[in-house]
Design a protein around this motif. Structure first.
Motif, PDB file in Angstrom:
ATOM      1  N   ALA A  59       0.839  -1.210   0.000  1.00 59.14           N
ATOM      2  CA  ALA A  59       0.000   0.000   0.000  1.00 59.14           C
ATOM      3  C   ALA A  59       0.868   1.251   0.000  1.00 59.14           C
ATOM      4  O   ALA A  59       0.573   2.222  -0.701  1.00 59.14           O
ATOM      5  N   ARG A  60       1.958   1.234   0.761  1.00 61.95           N
ATOM      6  CA  ARG A  60       2.853   2.398   0.801  1.00 61.95           C
ATOM      7  C   ARG A  60       3.555   2.574  -0.540  1.00 61.95           C
ATOM      8  O   ARG A  60       3.754   3.695  -1.006  1.00 61.95           O
ATOM      9  N   ARG A  61       3.922   1.465  -1.186  1.00 69.48           N
ATOM     10  CA  ARG A  61       4.527   1.571  -2.527  1.00 69.48           C
ATOM     11  C   ARG A  61       3.556   2.241  -3.492  1.00 69.48           C
ATOM     12  O   ARG A  61       3.968   3.056  -4.325  1.00 69.48           O
ATOM     13  N   GLN A  62       2.283   1.877  -3.398  1.00 69.27           N
ATOM     14  CA  GLN A  62       1.270   2.472  -4.275  1.00 69.27           C
ATOM     15  C   GLN A  62       1.111   3.968  -4.005  1.00 69.27           C
ATOM     16  O   GLN A  62       0.929   4.745  -4.938  1.00 69.27           O
ATOM     17  N   ARG A  63       1.194   4.365  -2.735  1.00 62.94           N
ATOM     18  CA  ARG A  63       1.044   5.778  -2.352  1.00 62.94           C
ATOM     19  C   ARG A  63       2.305   6.592  -2.589  1.00 62.94           C
ATOM     20  O   ARG A  63       2.250   7.714  -3.078  1.00 62.94           O
ATOM     21  N   ALA A  64       3.449   6.043  -2.166  1.00 60.80           N
ATOM     22  CA  ALA A  64       4.676   6.841  -2.106  1.00 60.80           C
ATOM     23  C   ALA A  64       5.787   6.352  -3.046  1.00 60.80           C
ATOM     24  O   ALA A  64       6.820   6.997  -3.132  1.00 60.80           O
ATOM     25  N   GLY A  65       5.585   5.209  -3.694  1.00 60.39           N
ATOM     26  CA  GLY A  65       6.595   4.716  -4.622  1.00 60.39           C
ATOM     27  C   GLY A  65       7.565   3.705  -4.016  1.00 60.39           C
ATOM     28  O   GLY A  65       8.215   2.971  -4.739  1.00 60.39           O
ATOM     29  N   LYS A  66       7.679   3.690  -2.680  1.00 58.98           N
ATOM     30  CA  LYS A  66       8.593   2.772  -1.997  1.00 58.98           C
ATOM     31  C   LYS A  66       8.007   2.397  -0.642  1.00 58.98           C
ATOM     32  O   LYS A  66       7.287   3.185  -0.040  1.00 58.98           O
ATOM     33  N   SER A  67       8.386   1.219  -0.177  1.00 58.21           N
ATOM     34  CA  SER A  67       8.045   0.857   1.199  1.00 58.21           C
ATOM     35  C   SER A  67       8.932   1.681   2.128  1.00 58.21           C
ATOM     36  O   SER A  67       9.912   2.291   1.698  1.00 58.21           O
ATOM     37  N   SER A  68       8.617   1.667   3.406  1.00 55.07           N
ATOM     38  CA  SER A  68       9.456   2.391   4.375  1.00 55.07           C
ATOM     39  C   SER A  68      10.877   1.858   4.347  1.00 55.07           C
ATOM     40  O   SER A  68      11.842   2.625   4.384  1.00 55.07           O
ATOM     41  N   GLY A  69      11.026   0.543   4.279  1.00 49.67           N
ATOM     42  CA  GLY A  69      12.367  -0.052   4.242  1.00 49.67           C
ATOM     43  C   GLY A  69      13.139   0.319   2.995  1.00 49.67           C
ATOM     44  O   GLY A  69      14.345   0.542   3.040  1.00 49.67           O
ATOM     45  N   GLU A  70      12.452   0.386   1.866  1.00 45.97           N
ATOM     46  CA  GLU A  70      13.103   0.801   0.618  1.00 45.97           C
ATOM     47  C   GLU A  70      13.544   2.256   0.702  1.00 45.97           C
ATOM     48  O   GLU A  70      14.616   2.630   0.207  1.00 45.97           O
ATOM     49  N   THR A  71      12.728   3.083   1.360  1.00 45.35           N
ATOM     50  CA  THR A  71      13.097   4.481   1.556  1.00 45.35           C
ATOM     51  C   THR A  71      14.321   4.595   2.456  1.00 45.35           C
ATOM     52  O   THR A  71      15.253   5.350   2.167  1.00 45.35           O
ATOM     53  N   TYR A  72      14.329   3.835   3.557  1.00 40.79           N
ATOM     54  CA  TYR A  72      15.496   3.815   4.447  1.00 40.79           C
ATOM     55  C   TYR A  72      16.742   3.380   3.685  1.00 40.79           C
ATOM     56  O   TYR A  72      17.808   3.993   3.815  1.00 40.79           O
ATOM     57  N   ALA A  73      16.625   2.296   2.915  1.00 43.89           N
ATOM     58  CA  ALA A  73      17.780   1.781   2.170  1.00 43.89           C
ATOM     59  C   ALA A  73      18.329   2.836   1.218  1.00 43.89           C
ATOM     60  O   ALA A  73      19.545   3.044   1.137  1.00 43.89           O
ATOM     61  N   ALA A  74      17.442   3.522   0.503  1.00 39.83           N
ATOM     62  CA  ALA A  74      17.883   4.568  -0.431  1.00 39.83           C
ATOM     63  C   ALA A  74      18.556   5.717   0.320  1.00 39.83           C
ATOM     64  O   ALA A  74      19.586   6.250  -0.130  1.00 39.83           O
ATOM     65  N   THR A  75      18.004   6.096   1.449  1.00 38.68           N
ATOM     66  CA  THR A  75      18.594   7.175   2.246  1.00 38.68           C
ATOM     67  C   THR A  75      19.976   6.775   2.761  1.00 38.68           C
ATOM     68  O   THR A  75      20.937   7.553   2.683  1.00 38.68           O
ATOM     69  N   LEU A  76      20.086   5.567   3.283  1.00 42.94           N
ATOM     70  CA  LEU A  76      21.369   5.110   3.833  1.00 42.94           C
ATOM     71  C   LEU A  76      22.449   5.017   2.759  1.00 42.94           C
ATOM     72  O   LEU A  76      23.582   5.433   2.990  1.00 42.94           O
TER      73      LEU A  76
END
Length: 119
Positions: free
Chosen positions: A16-33
């Motif tokens: 659901a988050r991927r559909q809303r924001a493009g990435k899951s929370s973990g995917e967002t964390y991984a990209a940020t890190l």
């Protein structure tokens, strides 16, 4: 550097988050890190999922840090998904690896060693 990202959302919530924001929370964390630490190795795990791979203390100790994402789950809700995450967070603490949690990750960080969280 080797980082472990604990996705604290359920599989449905991640999608659901991927559909809303493009990435899951973990995917967002991984990209940020990886943006902050070029060359960092990031592994994601979702211990809320019943089929998540088991990680023992030695597996967790191989990481330099553990990051715990936010989630719509709450530790004060007695659900199997929450119990699996609490058990994993206890293993993180037992491993001695540094950890950081935001939102639901902060709830796990205080609840796992015995503190209470309330709505």
């Amino acid at each position: 550097m080797k980082f472990l990202v604990l996705e604290s959302e359920t599989a449905e919530e991640r999608e659901a988050r991927r559909q809303r924001a493009g990435k899951s929370s973990g995917e967002t964390y991984a990209a940020t890190l990886t943006g902050m630490v070029p060359g960092a190795e990031v592994t994601r795990i979702a211990p809320a999922d019943a089929d998540a791979p088991h990680m023992g203390l030695e597996d967790i100790a191989a990481f330099d840090a553990v990051f715990v994402t936010g989630s719509p789950l709450h530790v004060y809700d007695d659900k199997q998904e929450v119990r699996r995450q609490v058990a994993f967070m206890r293993a993180v603490f037992a491993s001695g690896v540094r950890s950081f949690g935001s939102c639901a990750g902060l709830q796990l960080a205080v609840f796992a060693p015995g503190a209470r969280c309330a709505r």
